[in-house]
Design an enzyme around this catalytic site. Structure first.
Site, mmCIF file in Angstrom:
data_model
loop_
_atom_site.group_PDB
_atom_site.id
_atom_site.type_symbol
_atom_site.label_atom_id
_atom_site.label_comp_id
_atom_site.label_asym_id
_atom_site.label_seq_id
_atom_site.Cartn_x
_atom_site.Cartn_y
_atom_site.Cartn_z
ATOM 1 N N ARG A 1 0.862 -1.194 0.000
ATOM 2 C CA ARG A 1 0.000 0.000 0.000
ATOM 3 C C ARG A 1 0.892 1.235 0.000
ATOM 4 O O ARG A 1 2.103 1.132 0.066
ATOM 5 C CB ARG A 1 -1.030 -0.005 1.143
ATOM 6 C CG ARG A 1 -0.698 -0.661 2.417
ATOM 7 C CD ARG A 1 0.426 -0.054 3.195
ATOM 8 N NE ARG A 1 0.341 1.396 3.299
ATOM 9 C CZ ARG A 1 1.362 2.208 3.456
ATOM 10 N NH1 ARG A 1 2.604 1.746 3.529
ATOM 11 N NH2 ARG A 1 1.216 3.504 3.535
ATOM 12 N N GLY A 2 0.248 2.404 -0.065
ATOM 13 C CA GLY A 2 1.010 3.647 -0.213
ATOM 14 C C GLY A 2 1.023 3.980 -1.697
ATOM 15 O O GLY A 2 1.338 3.103 -2.521
ATOM 16 N N ALA A 3 0.700 5.249 -2.017
ATOM 17 C CA ALA A 3 0.456 5.614 -3.421
ATOM 18 C C ALA A 3 1.553 5.167 -4.396
ATOM 19 O O ALA A 3 1.269 4.463 -5.382
ATOM 20 C CB ALA A 3 0.196 7.102 -3.521
ATOM 21 N N ARG B 1 -7.888 0.191 -6.096
ATOM 22 C CA ARG B 1 -7.891 1.282 -5.114
ATOM 23 C C ARG B 1 -8.019 2.613 -5.867
ATOM 24 O O ARG B 1 -7.125 2.988 -6.623
ATOM 25 C CB ARG B 1 -6.620 1.231 -4.260
ATOM 26 C CG ARG B 1 -6.491 -0.101 -3.517
ATOM 27 C CD ARG B 1 -5.624 0.002 -2.300
ATOM 28 N NE ARG B 1 -6.159 0.921 -1.314
ATOM 29 C CZ ARG B 1 -5.422 1.441 -0.327
ATOM 30 N NH1 ARG B 1 -4.153 1.112 -0.207
ATOM 31 N NH2 ARG B 1 -5.968 2.270 0.550
ATOM 32 N N GLN C 1 -1.226 2.176 9.980
ATOM 33 C CA GLN C 1 0.027 2.285 9.200
ATOM 34 C C GLN C 1 1.123 2.978 10.000
ATOM 35 O O GLN C 1 2.306 2.697 9.820
ATOM 36 C CB GLN C 1 -0.218 3.076 7.904
ATOM 37 C CG GLN C 1 -1.034 2.349 6.862
ATOM 38 C CD GLN C 1 -2.495 2.715 6.947
ATOM 39 O OE1 GLN C 1 -3.015 3.041 8.026
ATOM 40 N NE2 GLN C 1 -3.189 2.646 5.838
ATOM 41 N N ASP D 1 -1.803 11.044 -1.770
ATOM 42 C CA ASP D 1 -2.308 10.040 -2.720
ATOM 43 C C ASP D 1 -2.733 10.665 -4.040
ATOM 44 O O ASP D 1 -2.758 10.005 -5.068
ATOM 45 C CB ASP D 1 -3.471 9.268 -2.095
ATOM 46 C CG ASP D 1 -2.948 8.353 -1.004
ATOM 47 O OD1 ASP D 1 -2.737 8.838 0.132
ATOM 48 O OD2 ASP D 1 -2.664 7.176 -1.305
ATOM 49 N N ASN E 1 -4.988 12.603 1.153
ATOM 50 C CA ASN E 1 -4.044 11.728 1.867
ATOM 51 C C ASN E 1 -4.837 10.956 2.916
ATOM 52 O O ASN E 1 -6.058 11.118 3.036
ATOM 53 C CB ASN E 1 -2.914 12.560 2.494
ATOM 54 C CG ASN E 1 -1.797 11.676 3.038
ATOM 55 O OD1 ASN E 1 -1.332 10.766 2.348
ATOM 56 N ND2 ASN E 1 -1.381 11.887 4.269
HETATM 57 O O1 MRU Z 1 -4.288 3.327 2.485
HETATM 58 P P1 MRU Z 1 -2.804 3.499 2.258
HETATM 59 O O2 MRU Z 1 -1.982 2.880 3.325
HETATM 60 O O3 MRU Z 1 -2.413 3.077 0.878
HETATM 61 O O4 MRU Z 1 -2.610 5.074 2.359
HETATM 62 C C1 MRU Z 1 -1.316 5.585 2.270
HETATM 63 C C2 MRU Z 1 -1.243 7.048 2.437
HETATM 64 O O5 MRU Z 1 -2.225 7.734 2.595
HETATM 65 C C3 MRU Z 1 0.120 7.678 2.280
HETATM 66 O O6 MRU Z 1 0.257 8.777 3.113
HETATM 67 C C4 MRU Z 1 0.287 8.126 0.826
HETATM 68 O O7 MRU Z 1 -0.011 7.089 -0.044
HETATM 69 C C5 MRU Z 1 1.680 8.592 0.547
HETATM 70 S S1 MRU Z 1 2.817 7.263 0.501
HETATM 71 C C6 MRU Z 1 4.322 7.848 -0.010
#
Ligand code: MRU
Length: 351
Positions: free
Chosen positions: A45-47, A88, A195, A236, A246
């Site tokens: 996960r994470g953008a 997602r 997270q 995101d 985000n």
């Molecule tokens: O739901 P997630 O864990 O994918 O959400 C992640 C976030 O919101 C992060 O802050 C964002 O993706 C930036 S990651 C470099």
């Protein structure tokens, strides 16, 4: 170095983020559908990492397309891409990755199917390498914004796990630590998926960067106590006016930071920009399973009949953001102009 995802020839290896911090276990995906499932279940996960998993997943998927002509290949590839695009919705890096690979495929219209497969694999691997360099550059660009001794609040995980390595918001924190600035970090636990508690805390402990874990509702208290000097988060999706989607809770931090006269910085690669959307109002917000709210590690914490909402992201209006830190430099308000200039410069230099 922490590697969230890796191409291993005939499979993709993912560091399973659902099991962290208790277990450092890898998930090996031999088919693109396993990668699709890993993104949906948040094993990765994470953008930026979602974008890279999509790129490598598509590259893996197209290897199994059995056909001789390009038209059939393009059709099959589109179907694979569609499956990824349904996973997602908020992180624009996912559709950005699909667009990149489709452009490569269409740009090889006179190549054989075997050459097409190789070009797509090559591009996906290149995207992983480029993401690491991008994050290091974001760290380099953002580091001067961090004063010596700064006490920094971060939310969610925008670290190595959320990217190909180093991280975006956590990349800036890493760079300040590497520069010997004697910084310390407050980590929001980030309910409901935790997270912050599970992933950011794990990364900071591993790197021996001084850090304190707090629950999300403690941020205001610590700001009021004068114990937080700045907030830094990832993103995101960033709209053309600088509104930032985000992790849920970022908007509340934006309001708190403004009320306490504390800067809130957003660190993100330009692959997270979506200049096709005029404002953050148009950003789709993912609604996730209600079980994430009603249970913790499989244990129910709420009564059965309670109604639940679980939006995974929120939008922080640009007016709450002190600066956007990108690999192309720092952008200050008014964002519309700065973002347009960065997009133009990128177009000129990259094409
Ligand atoms: O739901 P997630 O864990 O994918 O959400 C992640 C976030 O919101 C992060 O802050 C964002 O993706 C930036 S990651 C470099």
């Amino acid at each position: 170095m922490i590697k969230s995802i890796e191409w291993r020839g005939n499979f993709i290896r993912i560091l399973d983020q659902v099991r962290l911090p208790h277990e450092e276990r890898y998930l090996d995906c031999f088919t693109y559908r396993e990668v699709v499932a890993a993104i949906s279940r948040m094993n990765i996960r994470g953008a930026p990492a979602i974008g890279l998993a999509t790129a490598l997943g598509i590259a893996l998927g197209v290897q199994s397309i059995c056909c001789q002509d390009q038209e059939t290949f393009y059709r099959e590839m589109d179907l694979i891409c569609d499956e990824f695009s349904r996973t997602r919705p908020t992180a624009v890096n996912l559709s950005w990755a699909i667009k990149q690979l489709k452009e490569v495929a269409r740009g090889h219209s006179s190549s054989s199917v075997a050459e097409l497969k190789e070009a797509i694999r090559h591009k996906a691997l290149e995207m992983v390498e480029a993401d690491l360099r991008t994050n290091q550059e974001i760290g380099r660009q953002g580091e001067p914004l961090i004063p010596p001794g700064a006490r920094i609040l971060t939310h969610c995980n925008a670290g190595a796990l959320a990217t190909a390595g180093y991280g975006t918001a956590l990349g800036v924190i890493r760079a300040a630590h590497e520069a010997g600035k004697n910084i310390s970090v407050y980590v929001d636990e980030t309910r409901p998926f935790l997270q912050g508690a599970r992933l950011t805390a794990w990364e900071l402990v591993k790197e021996e960067i001084p850090a304190t874990l707090i629950t999300d509702n403690m941020a205001g208290y610590f700001m009021q106590q004068g114990k937080i000097d700045l907030v830094i988060v990832g993103a995101d999706r960033i709209a053309a006016n600088g509104d930032v989607a985000n992790k849920i809770g970022t908007y509340s931090l934006g309001i708190l930071a403004k009320a306490h006269n504390i800067p809130l910085y957003v660190a993100a690669p330009t692959s997270t920009l979506d200049l096709s959307l005029p404002t953050g109002e148009e950003i789709p917000i993912e609604e996730r399973s209600h079980e994430e709210v009603t249970t913790i590690f499989g244990i129910r914490i709420a009564p059965e009949k309670i109604a639940v909402a679980n939006p995974a992201f929120d939008v922080t209006p640009a007016s709450y953001v002190s600066a956007l830190i990108t690999e192309w430099g720092i952008i200050y308000p008014p964002y519309s102009e700065g973002l347009r200039k960065v997009a133009q410069a990128k177009l000129v230099l990259c094409c």
